[in-house]
Design a protein around this motif. Structure first.
Motif, PDB file in Angstrom:
ATOM      1  N   ALA A  63      51.608  42.911  33.911  1.00 11.22           N
ATOM      2  CA  ALA A  63      50.624  42.043  33.860  1.00 11.22           C
ATOM      3  C   ALA A  63      49.657  42.094  34.711  1.00 11.22           C
ATOM      4  O   ALA A  63      48.393  41.945  35.015  1.00 11.22           O
ATOM      5  N   GLN A  64      50.050  42.842  36.102  1.00  8.17           N
ATOM      6  CA  GLN A  64      49.335  43.001  37.270  1.00  8.17           C
ATOM      7  C   GLN A  64      47.940  43.619  37.149  1.00  8.17           C
ATOM      8  O   GLN A  64      47.175  43.622  37.586  1.00  8.17           O
ATOM      9  N   PRO A  65      48.116  44.938  36.321  1.00 13.71           N
ATOM     10  CA  PRO A  65      46.982  45.824  36.362  1.00 13.71           C
ATOM     11  C   PRO A  65      45.975  44.854  35.574  1.00 13.71           C
ATOM     12  O   PRO A  65      44.535  45.044  35.984  1.00 13.71           O
ATOM     13  N   ALA A  69      42.346  43.507  37.064  1.00 18.56           N
ATOM     14  CA  ALA A  69      41.056  43.930  36.433  1.00 18.56           C
ATOM     15  C   ALA A  69      40.125  42.645  36.248  1.00 18.56           C
ATOM     16  O   ALA A  69      39.172  42.657  36.470  1.00 18.56           O
ATOM     17  N   LEU A  70      40.709  41.634  35.601  1.00 17.38           N
ATOM     18  CA  LEU A  70      40.233  40.277  35.614  1.00 17.38           C
ATOM     19  C   LEU A  70      39.517  39.898  36.998  1.00 17.38           C
ATOM     20  O   LEU A  70      38.378  39.348  36.902  1.00 17.38           O
ATOM     21  N   ALA A  71      40.348  40.057  38.146  1.00 22.92           N
ATOM     22  CA  ALA A  71      39.831  39.578  39.299  1.00 22.92           C
ATOM     23  C   ALA A  71      38.655  40.405  39.899  1.00 22.92           C
ATOM     24  O   ALA A  71      37.765  39.948  40.367  1.00 22.92           O
ATOM     25  N   TYR A 340      37.793  48.713  42.777  1.00 18.84           N
ATOM     26  CA  TYR A 340      38.411  48.488  41.859  1.00 18.84           C
ATOM     27  C   TYR A 340      39.938  48.184  42.541  1.00 18.84           C
ATOM     28  O   TYR A 340      41.041  48.653  41.892  1.00 18.84           O
ATOM     29  N   LEU A 341      39.972  47.566  43.472  1.00 18.40           N
ATOM     30  CA  LEU A 341      41.122  47.664  44.479  1.00 18.40           C
ATOM     31  C   LEU A 341      42.227  46.833  43.757  1.00 18.40           C
ATOM     32  O   LEU A 341      43.451  47.045  43.861  1.00 18.40           O
TER      33      LEU A 341
END
Length: 404
Positions: A63-65, A69-71, A340-341
């Motif tokens: 889920a992390q990527p 991306a949402l953040a 995009y960190l």
């Protein structure tokens, strides 16, 4: 006036991030204390709880990527707030989990997603965007270090709750504490893609271009593989060392003190790693960290087991525990900039969580099949050697094309 206001905003965000990390990761590290009472209460082997923990770590990584991306796209604040809400729901369902299916739904799926939104990749990336490159590793180290203090506080507190009120009540109390993440999320400030350009990467590339560069950038993949080692080791020790000690005649208190010492000295370790990362090559520092982990595990297994050796091991591992996090996130920022960190750090973190899945599950499987943890200890030591070698192929240099 504007500079002072910005400094106050950054300071408040670091404090809020530290408290959120303390709650999120402190409660998560205390999950190890539920293995014995829940397994005993329902007649499960270690493998049932270990599978749920392993699933949590894998789902967290997968889920992390996407949460990253949402953040990046909508801001860290909303992602952290939603993560806090899911965390509360997951703990509440875990408190009534009487089957392996319910345990995997709560402890595995829901809490895995919640952790992806309330842990390092989202929060440290938000800090990384707001702080200049020369102080970035230090700022990340401060938030990580303060957040690590939550492990020191939550472990003995959770053990006390379990002993006096039972494991189910302890989980409900934890759910109430996690509710604090929602108001704290309003202090998280982070530029949003498309609204500000101050944090754009060095060549102001699109997401597709950045991903294409990352796909062909070998040091990025070596760094990711190195982070797999970290995930395996911290989850194996965090979940199974208390059980290892119980097998050798020690009570739950000894394992809890070990994990609390890890959390306390992790404050020093992560702060120190952030400070060193701004002054020395981050990749070389990671080489030393993984090497020292391997040496510490070898000495722990070779020396006579006693409460003193356990506590000494906890202190040493605490200094090395999450010191990898500010250095690894700092390397990703050096390679690709901060635009995009969150997503790129999430991609690296995915391999960390694959290692976490293996460390959590294989530890329980090894114990159920053989009655001990011998082979997983051996594999964990071998992985330290792999971590040392792999980081010789990682550099601090930017992967982006130079601007004309």
């Amino acid at each position: 006036m504007q500079i002072a206001q910005q400094s106050t905003t950054i300071r408040n965000m670091i404090i809020a991030s530290a408290i959120i990390l303390a709650l999120s990761l402190g409660i998560r590290h205390a999950f190890a204390l539920y293995l014995e009472p829940m397994s005993h209460h329902f007649g499960w082997g270690h493998q049932v709880f270990s599978l749920a923990i392993a699933s949590q770590n894998l789902i967290w990584g997968l889920a992390q990527p996407f949460t990253g991306a949402l953040a990046d796209r909508y801001g860290s604040r909303i992602v952290v707030a939603i993560g806090g809400l899911l965390y509360m729901i997951g703990l509440a369902i875990m408190a009534v989990s009487s089957t392996g299916i319910l345990l995997n739904l709560s402890l595995g799926l829901i809490l895995g997603i919640a952790l992806s939104a309330t842990s390092f990749s989202v929060l440290l990336s938000a800090i990384g965007r707001m702080v200049v490159a020369e102080k970035r590793s230090m700022a990340m180290g401060i938030a990580s270090a303060a957040g690590s203090f939550g492990q020191f506080i939550m472990l003995p507190s959770t053990l006390m709750l379990i002993q006096y009120f039972g494991w189910s009540a302890a989980l409900l109390v934890s759910a109430v504490l996690v509710a604090l993440i929602l108001p704290l999320s309003f202090w998280i400030r982070s530029p949003v893609i498309g609204k500000q350009k101050a944090f754009a990467n060095k060549a102001d590339l699109t997401l597709k271009q950045i991903l294409n560069i990352a796909r062909h950038h070998r040091p990025f993949w070596w760094l990711s593989l190195g982070f797999l080692v970290c995930g395996f080791q911290v989850v194996f020790l965090g979940i199974h060392l208390p059980g290892y000690l119980i097998d050798h005649g020690y009570d739950a208190k000894t394992g809890t003190i070990f994990l609390a010492l890890v959390g306390l000295f992790n404050v020093i370790g992560t702060y120190g790693a952030g400070w060193l990362g701004d002054r020395y090559c981050k990749a070389r520092l990671l080489t030393y960290l993984y090497g020292l982990r391997g040496v510490a595990m070898i000495l722990f297994l070779l020396l006579p087991l006693s409460v003193y050796s356990v506590y000494a091991f906890g202190i040493v591992m605490g200094l090395l525990w999450l010191s990898t996090v500010p250095l690894t996130n700092g390397l990703v920022a050096n390679m690709f900039g901060v635009k995009y960190l969150s997503m790129l750090s999430g991609m690296v973190f995915l391999t960390h969580q694959i290692g976490s899945f293996l460390g959590g599950y294989l530890g329980g499987l090894n114990h159920d099949l053989t009655g001990d943890y011998y082979y997983v200890w051996l594999f964990s030591i071998l992985l330290s050697g792999f971590g040392v070698v792999i980081h010789f192929f990682v550099s601090d240099h930017s992967a982006l094309p130079k601007q004309e």
